[in-house]
Design a protein around this motif. Structure first.
Motif, PDB file in Angstrom:
ATOM      1  N   CYS A  71       0.984  -1.317   0.035  1.00 42.91           N
ATOM      2  CA  CYS A  71       0.080   0.010   0.034  1.00 42.91           C
ATOM      3  C   CYS A  71       0.898   1.382  -0.190  1.00 42.91           C
ATOM      4  O   CYS A  71       1.504   1.563   1.039  1.00 42.91           O
ATOM      5  CB  CYS A  71      -0.963   0.126   1.199  1.00 42.91           C
ATOM      6  SG  CYS A  71      -2.004  -1.316   1.209  1.00 42.91           S
TER       7      CYS A  71
ATOM      8  N   ASP B 213       1.086   3.980   2.237  1.00 44.43           N
ATOM      9  CA  ASP B 213      -0.246   4.365   2.366  1.00 44.43           C
ATOM     10  C   ASP B 213      -1.077   3.709   3.499  1.00 44.43           C
ATOM     11  O   ASP B 213      -1.592   2.631   3.188  1.00 44.43           O
ATOM     12  CB  ASP B 213      -0.975   4.382   1.183  1.00 44.43           C
ATOM     13  CG  ASP B 213      -2.319   4.988   1.081  1.00 44.43           C
ATOM     14  OD1 ASP B 213      -2.851   5.414   2.106  1.00 44.43           O
ATOM     15  OD2 ASP B 213      -2.825   5.049  -0.147  1.00 44.43           O
TER      16      ASP B 213
ATOM     17  N   LYS C  61      -4.888   3.428   3.149  1.00 44.78           N
ATOM     18  CA  LYS C  61      -5.218   2.303   2.161  1.00 44.78           C
ATOM     19  C   LYS C  61      -5.213   0.827   2.788  1.00 44.78           C
ATOM     20  O   LYS C  61      -5.971   0.119   3.050  1.00 44.78           O
ATOM     21  CB  LYS C  61      -4.440   2.297   1.030  1.00 44.78           C
ATOM     22  CG  LYS C  61      -4.799   1.251  -0.039  1.00 44.78           C
ATOM     23  CD  LYS C  61      -3.982   1.223  -1.411  1.00 44.78           C
ATOM     24  CE  LYS C  61      -4.476   0.134  -2.122  1.00 44.78           C
ATOM     25  NZ  LYS C  61      -3.506   0.178  -3.453  1.00 44.78           N
TER      26      LYS C  61
END
Length: 282
Positions: free
Chosen positions: A246, A254, A257
């Motif tokens: 991610c 991320d 995410k």
């Protein structure tokens, strides 16, 4: 994290239930088997007093079987009929009609003595948003008679559904109560998706879920995501982001995410069968 969500149509729904309860013989209440207490609206006990009661432990396939049995026993001791169901896949559905007749045998006997024969049992189906009411009704009826959706708040108005000569169902919109006295209840409802995700902070919710998993199901996240679990929940979240690639531009992790991935995996049973609360805590 503070939870509060009570759209206007829920106030209307509660009023509608109060108006219709006099037409009803049986209240069928769906709860989420992972959080059977937190997914009950306390208003329903008041609305349904003096009525036959049936609790359906829905999504029972997502919760640990030993705790499903413990919760079923807990509710039976309180005078409810109980069935463990998985309405999406049809598990436990065949026994429902027999349980409805058994739960309403006093009413049926009263009718018989008064010369009223073959009047169908009228049942109201209730439950909080996203607990699976519409899916249950469609599964029980064997056809798509209500609009279903996997977002809380799809059922907006009342609908009568005739299942057979013995049973008529009244579907009602999902109702959350106006204020959570205990924010832990709000947290558990957020975990299972009964509060709209738009009102939540994704990473904070995932961090709380990781905290619960480390306390109650140590090793599950490590095995699922091939990471080393860390007591710092945000470190664990970062490791999940790294393991699942991610990333945002510039190869930074991320974590938002990863948080969405984690909560989706939990809700869909991809972390295994998990129960978030236990009868002895009530």
């Amino acid at each position: 994290m503070h939870f509060q969500w009570y759209p206007g149509h829920m106030t209307k729904a509660k009023r509608m239930m109060q108006e219709n309860i006099k037409l009803i013989d049986l209240v069928i209440e769906l709860v989420d088997a992972r959080i059977p207490q937190s997914s009950r609206n306390p208003d329903i006990d008041e609305l349904g007093k003096n009525k036959a009661r049936l609790i359906l432990l829905n999504k029972a396939d997502l919760a640990e079987e030993k705790w499903n049995d413990a919760w079923a026993e807990y509710f039976r001791k309180k005078g409810f009929s109980v069935v463990k169901v998985n309405s999406k896949k049809g598990g436990g559905m065949k026994s429902i009609h027999g349980v409805i007749q058994e739960a309403c045998k006093e009413k049926i006997e009263r009718d018989r003595k008064r010369g009223i024969l073959n009047r169908p049992v009228r049942a109201m189906v209730v439950g909080i948003p996203n607990v699976g009411k519409s899916t249950f009704i469609n599964s029980l009826a064997g056809k798509s008679c209500t609009k279903t959706g996997n977002k809380p708040g799809v059922t907006k108005g009342k609908q009568w559904i005739r299942l057979n000569r013995q049973v008529e169902l009244l579907d009602t919109p999902g109702i959350l109560w106006p204020k959570f006295e205990d924010q832990q209840v709000g947290l558990k409802l957020a975990f299972v998706g009964s509060i709209k995700d738009e009102v939540l902070q994704t990473e904070e919710l995932a961090a709380e879920l990781i905290r619960f998993m480390l306390d109650h199901y140590p090793g599950v996240l490590g095995k699922k995501y091939a990471v080393e679990e860390d007591n710092d929940v945000y470190v664990t979240l970062s490791r999940i982001a790294e393991s699942r690639h991610c990333l945002v531009r510039g190869n930074e992790l991320d974590t938002e995410k990863a948080a969405l991935l984690l909560t989706d995996d939990f809700r869909n049973g991809k972390l295994g069968r998990l129960t978030l609360e236990y009868p002895q805590e009530v």
